[in-house]
Design a protein around this motif. Structure first.
Motif, PDB file in Angstrom:
ATOM      1  N   PRO A   1     -15.600  -4.965  -0.071  1.00 28.09           N
ATOM      2  CA  PRO A   1     -14.120  -4.712  -0.584  1.00 28.09           C
ATOM      3  C   PRO A   1     -13.545  -3.709  -1.092  1.00 28.09           C
ATOM      4  CG  PRO A   1     -15.698  -6.627  -1.034  1.00 28.09           C
ATOM      5  CD  PRO A   1     -16.369  -5.698  -0.434  1.00 28.09           C
ATOM      6  N   PHE A   2     -12.353  -3.382  -1.087  1.00 30.93           N
ATOM      7  CA  PHE A   2     -11.743  -2.332  -1.437  1.00 30.93           C
ATOM      8  C   PHE A   2     -10.129  -2.184  -2.681  1.00 30.93           C
ATOM      9  CE2 PHE A   2      -8.262   1.879  -0.350  1.00 30.93           C
ATOM     10  CZ  PHE A   2      -9.634   2.058  -0.518  1.00 30.93           C
ATOM     11  N   GLY A   3     -10.329  -1.761  -3.578  1.00 30.72           N
ATOM     12  CA  GLY A   3      -9.255  -2.037  -4.181  1.00 30.72           C
ATOM     13  C   GLY A   3      -9.162  -1.381  -5.199  1.00 30.72           C
TER      14      GLY A   3
ATOM     15  N   GLY B   1      -2.768   4.955  -5.774  1.00 34.43           N
ATOM     16  CA  GLY B   1      -3.114   5.958  -4.899  1.00 34.43           C
ATOM     17  C   GLY B   1      -4.521   6.442  -5.605  1.00 34.43           C
ATOM     18  N   GLY B   2      -5.126   7.553  -5.579  1.00 30.69           N
ATOM     19  CA  GLY B   2      -6.430   8.071  -6.034  1.00 30.69           C
ATOM     20  C   GLY B   2      -6.207   9.630  -6.741  1.00 30.69           C
ATOM     21  N   LYS B   3      -7.058   9.632  -7.835  1.00 33.72           N
ATOM     22  CA  LYS B   3      -7.710  11.004  -7.811  1.00 33.72           C
ATOM     23  C   LYS B   3      -9.336  11.205  -7.736  1.00 33.72           C
ATOM     24  CE  LYS B   3      -7.240  15.353  -8.284  1.00 33.72           C
ATOM     25  NZ  LYS B   3      -5.987  16.102  -7.005  1.00 33.72           N
TER      26      LYS B   3
ATOM     27  N   THR C   1       0.809  -1.072   0.178  1.00 31.52           N
ATOM     28  CA  THR C   1       0.093   0.034  -0.133  1.00 31.52           C
ATOM     29  C   THR C   1       0.652   1.102  -0.183  1.00 31.52           C
ATOM     30  OG1 THR C   1      -1.743  -1.295   1.174  1.00 31.52           O
ATOM     31  CG2 THR C   1      -1.284   0.816   0.347  1.00 31.52           C
ATOM     32  N   GLY C   2       0.476   2.301  -0.721  1.00 31.33           N
ATOM     33  CA  GLY C   2       1.620   3.373  -0.963  1.00 31.33           C
ATOM     34  C   GLY C   2       1.776   3.709  -2.533  1.00 31.33           C
ATOM     35  N   SER C   3       3.102   4.365  -2.876  1.00 35.71           N
ATOM     36  CA  SER C   3       2.669   5.492  -3.864  1.00 35.71           C
ATOM     37  C   SER C   3       2.600   4.728  -5.591  1.00 35.71           C
ATOM     38  CB  SER C   3       3.656   6.510  -3.632  1.00 35.71           C
ATOM     39  OG  SER C   3       4.764   6.320  -3.602  1.00 35.71           O
TER      40      SER C   3
HETATM   41  P1  NAD Z   1       5.316   5.196  -0.014  1.00 36.68           P
HETATM   42  O1  NAD Z   1       5.311   4.401  -2.039  1.00 36.68           O
HETATM   43  O2  NAD Z   1       6.512   6.671  -0.545  1.00 36.68           O
HETATM   44  O3  NAD Z   1       6.544   4.358   0.916  1.00 36.68           O
HETATM   45  C1  NAD Z   1       4.745   2.843   0.746  1.00 36.68           C
HETATM   46  C2  NAD Z   1       6.192   2.542   1.937  1.00 36.68           C
HETATM   47  O4  NAD Z   1       6.986   1.230   0.814  1.00 36.68           O
HETATM   48  C3  NAD Z   1       7.404   2.284   3.321  1.00 36.68           C
HETATM   49  O5  NAD Z   1       7.225   1.831   3.889  1.00 36.68           O
HETATM   50  C4  NAD Z   1       8.458   3.129   2.282  1.00 36.68           C
HETATM   51  O6  NAD Z   1       9.679   2.719   2.534  1.00 36.68           O
HETATM   52  C5  NAD Z   1       8.481   1.452   0.793  1.00 36.68           C
HETATM   53  N1  NAD Z   1       8.996   1.636  -0.122  1.00 36.68           N
HETATM   54  C6  NAD Z   1       9.924   2.494  -0.299  1.00 36.68           C
HETATM   55  N2  NAD Z   1       9.960   2.250  -1.861  1.00 36.68           N
HETATM   56  C7  NAD Z   1      11.208   1.035  -1.591  1.00 36.68           C
HETATM   57  C8  NAD Z   1      11.196   0.298  -2.832  1.00 36.68           C
HETATM   58  N3  NAD Z   1      12.119   0.145  -3.564  1.00 36.68           N
HETATM   59  N4  NAD Z   1      10.959  -1.190  -2.226  1.00 36.68           N
HETATM   60  C9  NAD Z   1      10.108  -1.776  -1.183  1.00 36.68           C
HETATM   61  N5  NAD Z   1       9.459  -0.657  -0.337  1.00 36.68           N
HETATM   62  C10 NAD Z   1       9.447   0.604  -1.022  1.00 36.68           C
HETATM   63  O7  NAD Z   1       4.201   5.720  -0.080  1.00 36.68           O
HETATM   64  P2  NAD Z   1       3.714   6.785   0.954  1.00 36.68           P
HETATM   65  O8  NAD Z   1       4.312   8.095   0.942  1.00 36.68           O
HETATM   66  O9  NAD Z   1       4.337   6.248   2.543  1.00 36.68           O
HETATM   67  O10 NAD Z   1       2.143   6.944   1.634  1.00 36.68           O
HETATM   68  C11 NAD Z   1       1.533   7.636   0.425  1.00 36.68           C
HETATM   69  C12 NAD Z   1       0.424   6.990  -0.703  1.00 36.68           C
HETATM   70  O11 NAD Z   1       0.391   5.965  -0.760  1.00 36.68           O
HETATM   71  C13 NAD Z   1      -0.261   7.618  -1.155  1.00 36.68           C
HETATM   72  O12 NAD Z   1       0.514   7.437  -3.179  1.00 36.68           O
HETATM   73  C14 NAD Z   1      -1.665   7.070  -1.474  1.00 36.68           C
HETATM   74  O13 NAD Z   1      -2.651   7.799  -1.893  1.00 36.68           O
HETATM   75  C15 NAD Z   1      -0.652   5.461  -1.171  1.00 36.68           C
HETATM   76  N6  NAD Z   1      -2.354   5.417  -0.357  1.00 36.68           N
HETATM   77  C16 NAD Z   1      -2.354   3.696  -0.682  1.00 36.68           C
HETATM   78  C17 NAD Z   1      -3.762   2.917   0.021  1.00 36.68           C
HETATM   79  C18 NAD Z   1      -5.178   2.121  -1.151  1.00 36.68           C
HETATM   80  O14 NAD Z   1      -4.651   1.404   0.539  1.00 36.68           O
HETATM   81  N7  NAD Z   1      -5.204   2.225  -2.023  1.00 36.68           N
HETATM   82  C19 NAD Z   1      -3.761   3.892   1.515  1.00 36.68           C
HETATM   83  C20 NAD Z   1      -2.600   4.104   1.690  1.00 36.68           C
HETATM   84  C21 NAD Z   1      -2.485   5.082   0.921  1.00 36.68           C
END
Ligand code: NAD
Length: 479
Positions: free
Chosen positions: A445-447, A251-253, A226-228
């Motif tokens: 469900p979410f995704g 992410g989302g918009k 979960t992340g960017s």
């Molecule tokens: P990020 O991508 O910077 O980091 C997320 C995680 O990934 C962190 O733990 C980081 O250490 C790890 N990471 C970074 N580089 C990596 C690599 N090369 N390999 C493995 N792991 C790595 O995201 P963020 O800034 O922590 O969170 C914000 C983003 O997350 C936003 O884009 C947001 O929309 C998204 N998000 C999505 C959901 C969802 O359920 N769809 C929920 C929360 C956040």
């Protein structure tokens, strides 16, 4: 609290590292605590421990009722530790005490919910005619690597961890560098539930080295990220090398579509929660609002009036608008706001950070006169910034709502049931809210679709992200 030092949890033990990371409070930019920064060698130990636990069958050997007991025990321990956890999470993350407590409550709910499923992971029998017996079973994946972001670290972690354990997987959690401490409290609760050694490991390490190392490992059977978007894409490239299945929550918009007959109170309440909750740092935030032109000025003015009553302040005060996570995050949000103005969007309120505070506070912001192709209508801001766009027809509204690379959630506000159902079917999103933003729950469900990712979390469906189907085809002699 400044002297407290937190550790990683590897193979059933709390482990220190040579390197330390200082965690800064977003509300005043002062150190909250330090945490051991895991090295690649620590990551290897966690990988070995999880592998050993998964291969030993300790999580699956006992009857499934044992996993029910473990999960319910974890839920009870999380509830017992929730107040302590909320203090820590509020300080390190900037969110309100109320929302921080809410994360621990939600985490407990995930364990309760999936406890109810841990003994109901049932296969099917498949008729093949005389002489054959055929059925499917669901095996755990094995080792599930779960990479967690900073915005809701505790509840997002529990969202994946609970179904993974319910299905009998061993787990390694990679906590986010900006907000890892709440997860240490969560692990304290798990530790008390006497799971097998190595079943859950927690590491705080740099994404670019420790995270990148783990996603390339042959010891993992699954990645839940979960992340960017850019990080997700780089993880997917690494996963491809070993053909490791992945769940991607990116992410989302997301857009709310507001028709002329919409209940104004429902719209205003939804805007308040949808984009200003957690300072807009929510993947499924309502970052765009599409409003029918006949009510555009009226609704935008009402939103602005509501926004101007919101109190900006630290999470400890349960303020309406809490700080964003870091100075870099604030800088990025401000840059996108400047770009929006250069492209012709008009600041209706906000538009910049609060300069008289040492923390990272962004004024709640509404842009009016936004057109669909402006960057403020296309790029994820991840802050308390709303882009208001006018539309003339249902057809146009759907085209604008679907006109980004993302597709996480969407919303429809109307009292016309036919229109609500018609639009919901056509909106390109994993979840559609009608007349209340965030109307779902842990049961739904979410995704995403598109760059919002793939795979589903939450609800019964998510459990099947954590198992593999195996088919047993049997020749029966003499039939
Ligand atoms: P990020 O991508 O910077 O980091 C997320 C995680 O990934 C962190 O733990 C980081 O250490 C790890 N990471 C970074 N580089 C990596 C690599 N090369 N390999 C493995 N792991 C790595 O995201 P963020 O800034 O922590 O969170 C914000 C983003 O997350 C936003 O884009 C947001 O929309 C998204 N998000 C999505 C959901 C969802 O359920 N769809 C929920 C929360 C956040």
């Amino acid at each position: 609290m400044t002297t407290q030092h937190w550790l990683n949890f590897i193979d059933g033990e709390w482990v220190d590292s040579a390197e330390r990371l200082t965690i800064l409070a977003p509300a005043h930019n002062q150190p909250v605590a330090t945490i051991a920064q895991a090295s690649v060698a620590d990551a290897d130990r966690a990988l070995e421990a999880a592998r050993r636990c998964a291969d030993s069958g300790e999580l699956t050997r006992a009857r499934p009722a044992q996993r029910v007991t473990w999960l319910l025990e974890i839920a009870a321990q999380i509830r017992a530790i929730a107040n302590e956890g909320a203090q820590v999470l509020c300080a390190e993350n900037g969110k309100t005490l109320r929302d921080a407590k809410g994360e621990f409550d939600e985490a407990a709910r995930y364990f309760e919910y999936y406890a109810g499923m841990a003994d109901k992971i049932e296969g099917t029998s498949i008729p093949l005619g005389n002489g054959y017996m055929d059925f499917t079973v669901y095996d755990p994946m094995g080792v599930s690597l779960q990479i967690v972001p900073w915005n809701f670290p505790v509840s997002i972690c529990a969202r994946s961890l609970a179904p993974a354990l319910a299905a009998g997987n061993a787990v390694i959690i990679k906590s986010p560098e900006l907000s890892p401490l709440g997860l240490c409290v969560l692990l304290k609760a798990l530790e008390r539930a006497s799971l097998p050694r190595g079943a859950v490991n927690l590491l705080c390490g740099r994404g670019r080295d420790v995270g990148a190392h783990m996603v390339s490992s042959k010891h993992i059977d699954q990645i839940v990220f979960t992340g960017s978007v850019p990080t997700g894409q780089s993880i997917l490239r690494a996963a491809a090398e070993n053909a490791v299945p992945s769940v991607m929550e990116l992410g989302g918009k997301s857009a709310a579509v507001v028709f002329a007959d919409a209940d104004r109170e429902q719209v205003l309440n939804s805007v308040r929660d949808g984009i200003f909750f957690n300072a807009g740092q929510v993947c499924s935030a309502m970052s765009r609002i599409l409003i029918h032109r006949s009510i555009y000025d009226e609704v935008v003015d009402a939103i602005v009036a509501m926004v101007e009553t919101l109190h900006i302040g630290p999470g400890e005060e349960n303020a309406d608008i809490t700080p964003v996570i870091s100075a870099a995050q604030l800088k990025g949000i401000e840059a996108l706001c400047r770009q929006a103005q250069e492209e012709g969007a008009v600041v209706a309120t906000g538009g910049e950070g609060v300069s008289d505070r040492s923390g990272h506070f962004m004024r709640p912001t509404v842009f009016r006169d936004v057109t669909p192709q402006m960057s403020i209508a296309q790029v994820e801001v991840f802050g308390p910034v709303l882009a208001a766009i006018a539309f003339d027809s249902e057809e146009e509204a759907i085209a604008i709502a679907n006109g980004t690379d993302f597709g996480l959630v969407a919303g429809v506000f109307t009292l016309d049931l036919n229109r609500a159902l018609r639009c919901s079917r056509r909106l390109r999103a994993g979840q559609v809210f009608v007349n209340e933003w965030y109307a779902g729950g842990i049961e739904t469900p979410f995704g995403g679709v598109g760059l919002s990712g793939f795979g589903r979390e939450k609800g019964q469906e998510a459990l099947y992200s954590y198992v593999r189907t195996k088919n047993l085809a049997i020749r029966v002699k003499g039939e």
